[in-house]
Design a protein around this motif. Structure first.
Motif, PDB file in Angstrom:
ATOM      1  N   GLN A 155       0.827  -1.203   0.000  1.00  0.00           N
ATOM      2  CA  GLN A 155       0.000   0.000   0.000  1.00  0.00           C
ATOM      3  C   GLN A 155       0.869   1.264   0.000  1.00  0.00           C
ATOM      4  OE1 GLN A 155      -3.319   0.309  -0.184  1.00  0.00           O
ATOM      5  NE2 GLN A 155      -3.077   2.541  -0.134  1.00  0.00           N
ATOM      6  N   GLU A 156       1.907   1.271   0.827  1.00  0.00           N
ATOM      7  CA  GLU A 156       2.764   2.461   0.920  1.00  0.00           C
ATOM      8  C   GLU A 156       3.491   2.732  -0.391  1.00  0.00           C
ATOM      9  OE1 GLU A 156       2.940   4.677   3.155  1.00  0.00           O
ATOM     10  OE2 GLU A 156       2.081   3.799   4.948  1.00  0.00           O
ATOM     11  N   ARG A 157       3.949   1.684  -1.046  1.00  0.00           N
ATOM     12  CA  ARG A 157       4.673   1.863  -2.319  1.00  0.00           C
ATOM     13  C   ARG A 157       3.728   2.344  -3.415  1.00  0.00           C
ATOM     14  NH1 ARG A 157       7.802  -3.379  -3.608  1.00  0.00           N
ATOM     15  NH2 ARG A 157       8.680  -2.116  -5.273  1.00  0.00           N
ATOM     16  N   LYS A 158       2.481   1.868  -3.354  1.00  0.00           N
ATOM     17  CA  LYS A 158       1.492   2.273  -4.345  1.00  0.00           C
ATOM     18  C   LYS A 158       1.103   3.735  -4.123  1.00  0.00           C
ATOM     19  CE  LYS A 158      -3.184   0.938  -5.650  1.00  0.00           C
ATOM     20  NZ  LYS A 158      -4.312   0.109  -5.207  1.00  0.00           N
ATOM     21  N   ASP A 159       0.920   4.081  -2.861  1.00  0.00           N
ATOM     22  CA  ASP A 159       0.466   5.413  -2.481  1.00  0.00           C
ATOM     23  C   ASP A 159       1.585   6.449  -2.659  1.00  0.00           C
ATOM     24  OD1 ASP A 159      -1.522   7.068  -1.464  1.00  0.00           O
ATOM     25  OD2 ASP A 159      -0.661   6.989   0.541  1.00  0.00           O
ATOM     26  N   GLY A 160       2.757   6.121  -2.141  1.00  0.00           N
ATOM     27  CA  GLY A 160       3.940   6.967  -2.342  1.00  0.00           C
ATOM     28  C   GLY A 160       4.060   8.178  -1.434  1.00  0.00           C
ATOM     29  N   LYS A 161       3.039   8.482  -0.635  1.00  0.00           N
ATOM     30  CA  LYS A 161       3.061   9.716   0.183  1.00  0.00           C
ATOM     31  C   LYS A 161       4.130   9.696   1.265  1.00  0.00           C
ATOM     32  CE  LYS A 161      -1.284   9.814   1.500  1.00  0.00           C
ATOM     33  NZ  LYS A 161      -2.571  10.195   2.090  1.00  0.00           N
ATOM     34  N   ARG A 162       4.445   8.502   1.728  1.00  0.00           N
ATOM     35  CA  ARG A 162       5.395   8.386   2.837  1.00  0.00           C
ATOM     36  C   ARG A 162       6.661   7.636   2.427  1.00  0.00           C
ATOM     37  NH1 ARG A 162       0.302   8.429   5.063  1.00  0.00           N
ATOM     38  NH2 ARG A 162      -0.038   6.274   4.453  1.00  0.00           N
ATOM     39  N   LEU A 163       6.820   7.484   1.131  1.00  0.00           N
ATOM     40  CA  LEU A 163       7.988   6.764   0.611  1.00  0.00           C
ATOM     41  C   LEU A 163       9.219   7.683   0.641  1.00  0.00           C
ATOM     42  CD1 LEU A 163       8.399   3.948  -0.697  1.00  0.00           C
ATOM     43  CD2 LEU A 163       8.156   5.072  -2.906  1.00  0.00           C
ATOM     44  N   ILE A 164      10.338   7.176   1.169  1.00  0.00           N
ATOM     45  CA  ILE A 164      11.542   8.006   1.278  1.00  0.00           C
ATOM     46  C   ILE A 164      12.630   7.533   0.326  1.00  0.00           C
ATOM     47  CG2 ILE A 164      13.420   8.723   2.830  1.00  0.00           C
ATOM     48  CD1 ILE A 164      11.326   8.526   5.132  1.00  0.00           C
ATOM     49  N   ALA A 165      12.888   6.248   0.290  1.00  0.00           N
ATOM     50  CA  ALA A 165      13.957   5.729  -0.589  1.00  0.00           C
ATOM     51  C   ALA A 165      13.661   4.263  -0.899  1.00  0.00           C
ATOM     52  CB  ALA A 165      15.310   5.858   0.103  1.00  0.00           C
ATOM     53  N   GLU A 166      14.245   3.808  -1.990  1.00  0.00           N
ATOM     54  CA  GLU A 166      13.976   2.443  -2.433  1.00  0.00           C
ATOM     55  C   GLU A 166      15.159   1.974  -3.269  1.00  0.00           C
ATOM     56  OE1 GLU A 166      10.241   2.382  -4.463  1.00  0.00           O
ATOM     57  OE2 GLU A 166      10.109   0.199  -4.465  1.00  0.00           O
ATOM     58  N   ASN A 167      15.542   0.720  -3.113  1.00  0.00           N
ATOM     59  CA  ASN A 167      16.479   0.121  -4.065  1.00  0.00           C
ATOM     60  C   ASN A 167      15.970  -1.277  -4.420  1.00  0.00           C
ATOM     61  OD1 ASN A 167      17.440  -1.667  -2.052  1.00  0.00           O
ATOM     62  ND2 ASN A 167      19.212  -0.376  -1.568  1.00  0.00           N
ATOM     63  N   GLU A 168      16.818  -2.093  -5.003  1.00  0.00           N
ATOM     64  CA  GLU A 168      16.361  -3.387  -5.513  1.00  0.00           C
ATOM     65  C   GLU A 168      15.734  -4.261  -4.413  1.00  0.00           C
ATOM     66  OE1 GLU A 168      19.562  -5.344  -7.489  1.00  0.00           O
ATOM     67  OE2 GLU A 168      18.411  -7.192  -7.760  1.00  0.00           O
ATOM     68  N   ASP A 169      16.299  -4.213  -3.227  1.00  0.00           N
ATOM     69  CA  ASP A 169      15.853  -5.128  -2.165  1.00  0.00           C
ATOM     70  C   ASP A 169      15.160  -4.467  -0.983  1.00  0.00           C
ATOM     71  OD1 ASP A 169      16.801  -7.599  -3.263  1.00  0.00           O
ATOM     72  OD2 ASP A 169      18.840  -6.907  -2.829  1.00  0.00           O
ATOM     73  N   PHE A 170      15.295  -3.154  -0.835  1.00  0.00           N
ATOM     74  CA  PHE A 170      14.791  -2.496   0.383  1.00  0.00           C
ATOM     75  C   PHE A 170      13.989  -1.238   0.060  1.00  0.00           C
ATOM     76  CE2 PHE A 170      18.244  -5.109   1.770  1.00  0.00           C
ATOM     77  CZ  PHE A 170      17.743  -5.692   2.931  1.00  0.00           C
ATOM     78  N   VAL A 171      13.111  -0.909   1.002  1.00  0.00           N
ATOM     79  CA  VAL A 171      12.324   0.316   0.874  1.00  0.00           C
ATOM     80  C   VAL A 171      12.312   1.011   2.242  1.00  0.00           C
ATOM     81  CG1 VAL A 171      10.138  -0.926   1.292  1.00  0.00           C
ATOM     82  CG2 VAL A 171      10.105   1.230   0.075  1.00  0.00           C
ATOM     83  N   THR A 172      12.377   2.331   2.218  1.00  0.00           N
ATOM     84  CA  THR A 172      12.314   3.121   3.465  1.00  0.00           C
ATOM     85  C   THR A 172      11.091   4.013   3.410  1.00  0.00           C
ATOM     86  OG1 THR A 172      14.711   3.140   3.611  1.00  0.00           O
ATOM     87  CG2 THR A 172      13.550   4.752   4.949  1.00  0.00           C
ATOM     88  N   ILE A 173      10.296   3.944   4.483  1.00  0.00           N
ATOM     89  CA  ILE A 173       9.108   4.802   4.557  1.00  0.00           C
ATOM     90  C   ILE A 173       9.107   5.585   5.872  1.00  0.00           C
ATOM     91  CG2 ILE A 173       7.680   3.273   3.124  1.00  0.00           C
ATOM     92  CD1 ILE A 173       6.305   2.429   5.823  1.00  0.00           C
ATOM     93  N   ALA A 174       8.331   6.667   5.873  1.00  0.00           N
ATOM     94  CA  ALA A 174       8.007   7.345   7.136  1.00  0.00           C
ATOM     95  C   ALA A 174       6.722   6.685   7.618  1.00  0.00           C
ATOM     96  CB  ALA A 174       7.802   8.836   6.889  1.00  0.00           C
ATOM     97  N   PRO A 175       6.720   5.997   8.758  1.00  0.00           N
ATOM     98  CA  PRO A 175       5.530   5.255   9.178  1.00  0.00           C
ATOM     99  C   PRO A 175       4.300   6.154   9.339  1.00  0.00           C
ATOM    100  CG  PRO A 175       7.414   4.699  10.549  1.00  0.00           C
ATOM    101  CD  PRO A 175       7.823   5.868   9.721  1.00  0.00           C
ATOM    102  N   PHE A 176       3.142   5.619   9.001  1.00  0.00           N
ATOM    103  CA  PHE A 176       1.865   6.346   9.100  1.00  0.00           C
ATOM    104  C   PHE A 176       1.686   6.953  10.491  1.00  0.00           C
ATOM    105  CE2 PHE A 176      -2.633   6.127  10.395  1.00  0.00           C
ATOM    106  CZ  PHE A 176      -3.183   6.995   9.475  1.00  0.00           C
ATOM    107  N   ALA A 177       2.000   6.178  11.521  1.00  0.00           N
ATOM    108  CA  ALA A 177       1.877   6.688  12.898  1.00  0.00           C
ATOM    109  C   ALA A 177       3.274   6.871  13.491  1.00  0.00           C
ATOM    110  CB  ALA A 177       1.033   5.746  13.747  1.00  0.00           C
ATOM    111  N   SER A 178       4.090   7.665  12.836  1.00  0.00           N
ATOM    112  CA  SER A 178       5.453   7.934  13.321  1.00  0.00           C
ATOM    113  C   SER A 178       5.406   8.528  14.721  1.00  0.00           C
ATOM    114  CB  SER A 178       6.168   8.931  12.410  1.00  0.00           C
ATOM    115  OG  SER A 178       6.334   8.416  11.120  1.00  0.00           O
ATOM    116  N   ARG A 179       6.199   7.977  15.630  1.00  0.00           N
ATOM    117  CA  ARG A 179       6.244   8.508  16.996  1.00  0.00           C
ATOM    118  C   ARG A 179       7.102   9.753  17.089  1.00  0.00           C
ATOM    119  NH1 ARG A 179       8.775   3.129  18.925  1.00  0.00           N
ATOM    120  NH2 ARG A 179       9.122   3.117  16.688  1.00  0.00           N
ATOM    121  N   PHE A 180       8.129   9.812  16.229  1.00  0.00           N
ATOM    122  CA  PHE A 180       9.119  10.883  16.313  1.00  0.00           C
ATOM    123  C   PHE A 180       9.198  11.638  14.985  1.00  0.00           C
ATOM    124  CE2 PHE A 180      10.434   7.432  19.127  1.00  0.00           C
ATOM    125  CZ  PHE A 180      10.582   8.117  20.328  1.00  0.00           C
TER     126      PHE A 180
END
Lengths: 326, 92
Positions: free
Chosen positions: A183-208
């Protein structure tokens, strides 16, 4: 958001004597593990990553657990392992300033130690974390290090995640993390970085503010089951997002936490779908906001920076000056 | 009666407080035999204005639940550039 929401000191590297620097090996307890250049033998210089017992451990490897009751309360001896992983022989570099192959060595050291500690039947979980900067808990050491703690119990934070994943899998027969990632990759709003094997997102309910989570794209419950290529790609994405964090906020303190599955032991009441329902990940938690009575009293967190905005800053989509003008 | 219904000055900006006050004020005035409808109408008009312009979903804070842990996070309002810009510049 108010200006008082943020409070941190920029990371400053101390230059006094450091036991984790190359050539100071004799100042630490005896080495447990190291990655060295070919032909170089321990315990001297020539290493890229070095693991030693913590000289002031919170838990000690010697002794028996002796789990027992004291009235209504549960009690056991403080048995465990507490190791320090020196990520580089050089004092003047932080994790995000290392080369890809050097960060890969750090990850290989994490894996090697986790695999080794699995053999100790007293241990149920290995915590790997990093405190970067004073506000993140690194009070005395400015050399780039990680902590590894083997524990005789699975921490409640991890257990909560495990149980949620198990319950979701029981109903849907899918991994909750895989579904959220899709869902996050499709939506893209919280996507930060991506490579062949990994993806980094800002979590929907980020604590910090500026919190990030790094997930393997392919389902995998165990950190130690990565291929050599995945190790390298994890090193790449960690370096990239930590550099972005450093660039965006100007050297903030942060905690980096590995959230892995526990050791799989045959125990009564333990479920057997962990390999299918859990998905390991790395959390990066910048420590730039104060924890106040509200957080302690409620168990809630207050985050002055919505993750959608944090993702825009950290994904380099917009610069800080542009955000300021929004 | 709450002074906030006498005019724009001092009117609470929280729509919940506004609407509650309007109802309470209306009842109180009604008990005194004074037509309160005008005050109540004005208050609700203001209330709607605040809701529409200052507390739309985009600018309200949110409570978000973490799907993996069940933990709640209060997320600040996605708010105006001036305040946001100040904070970002300050931490730089």
């Amino acid at each position: 958001m108010q200006s008082s929401d943020f409070h941190f000191k920029k990371f400053v590297r101390e230059t006094k004597f450091c036991p984790f620097c190359e050539t100071n090996e004799a100042s630490t307890p005896p080495e447990i593990f190291a990655i060295r250049k070919a032909g170089v033998s321990p315990p001297g210089p020539g290493w890229s990553v070095r693991v030693v017992p913590n000289s002031a451990p919170r838990l000690r490897i010697e002794g028996e657990l002796r789990a027992r009751a004291e009235g209504f309360h549960d009690l056991m001896n403080g048995v465990g392992a507490h190791e320090i992983i020196a990520e580089t022989p050089r004092h003047d570099r932080s994790l995000h300033e290392l080369e890809i192959h050097e960060i890969s060595d750090v990850i290989r050291a994490y894996i090697a130690r986790r695999v080794d500690l699995k053999g100790d039947r007293r241990m149920r979980y290995v915590l790997i974390f990093k405190n970067h900067g004073q506000e993140a808990g690194s009070h005395t050491i400015s050399h780039s290090i990680s902590h590894l703690m083997a524990l005789p119990v699975t921490p409640r934070t991890v257990k909560t995640k495990l149980i949620t994943a198990r319950d979701y899998f029981a109903v849907k027969e899918r991994c909750i993390y895989c579904d959220v990632l899709q869902q996050e990759r499709k939506d893209g709003k919280r996507l930060i970085a991506e490579n062949e094997d990994f993806v980094t997102i800002a979590p929907f309910a980020s604590r910090f503010p500026f919190e990030m989570t790094v997930f393997p794209k392919a389902h995998n419950s165990a950190f130690s089951c990565m291929s050599p290529g995945q190790v390298e790609n994890l090193a790449k994405i960690l370096r990239e997002v930590l550099q972005r964090l450093n660039h965006t906020l100007g050297g903030p303190p942060y905690n980096l936490l590995l959230q892995d599955r526990p050791f799989l032991r045959n125990r009564a009441g333990y479920w057997n779908t962990i390999e299918e329902d859990f998905h390991w990940h790395v959390e990066i938690l910048p420590q730039i906001a104060r924890i106040t009575g509200f957080e302690w009293a409620s168990g809630f967190f207050y985050n002055p920076v919505p993750p959608e905005l944090a993702a825009r800053c950290l994904s380099c989509e917009v610069g800080v000056k542009q955000v300021a003008a929004m | 009666m709450d002074d906030s219904f006498a005019g724009n000055a001092g009117i609470p900006r929280d729509p919940l407080i506004l609407s509650t006050n309007a109802r309470v004020a209306g009842v109180a005035l009604g008990e005194k035999g004074i037509s309160s409808q005008r005050y109540v109408d004005n208050a609700f008009l203001l209330c709607n204005h605040v809701k529409k312009h200052e507390t739309s979903e985009e600018s309200m804070s949110q409570m978000r639940k973490d799907v993996f842990t069940g933990r709640w996070v209060v997320m600040a309002e996605t708010t105006t550039g001036a305040v946001l810009g100040f904070s970002f510049q300050e931490i730089r």
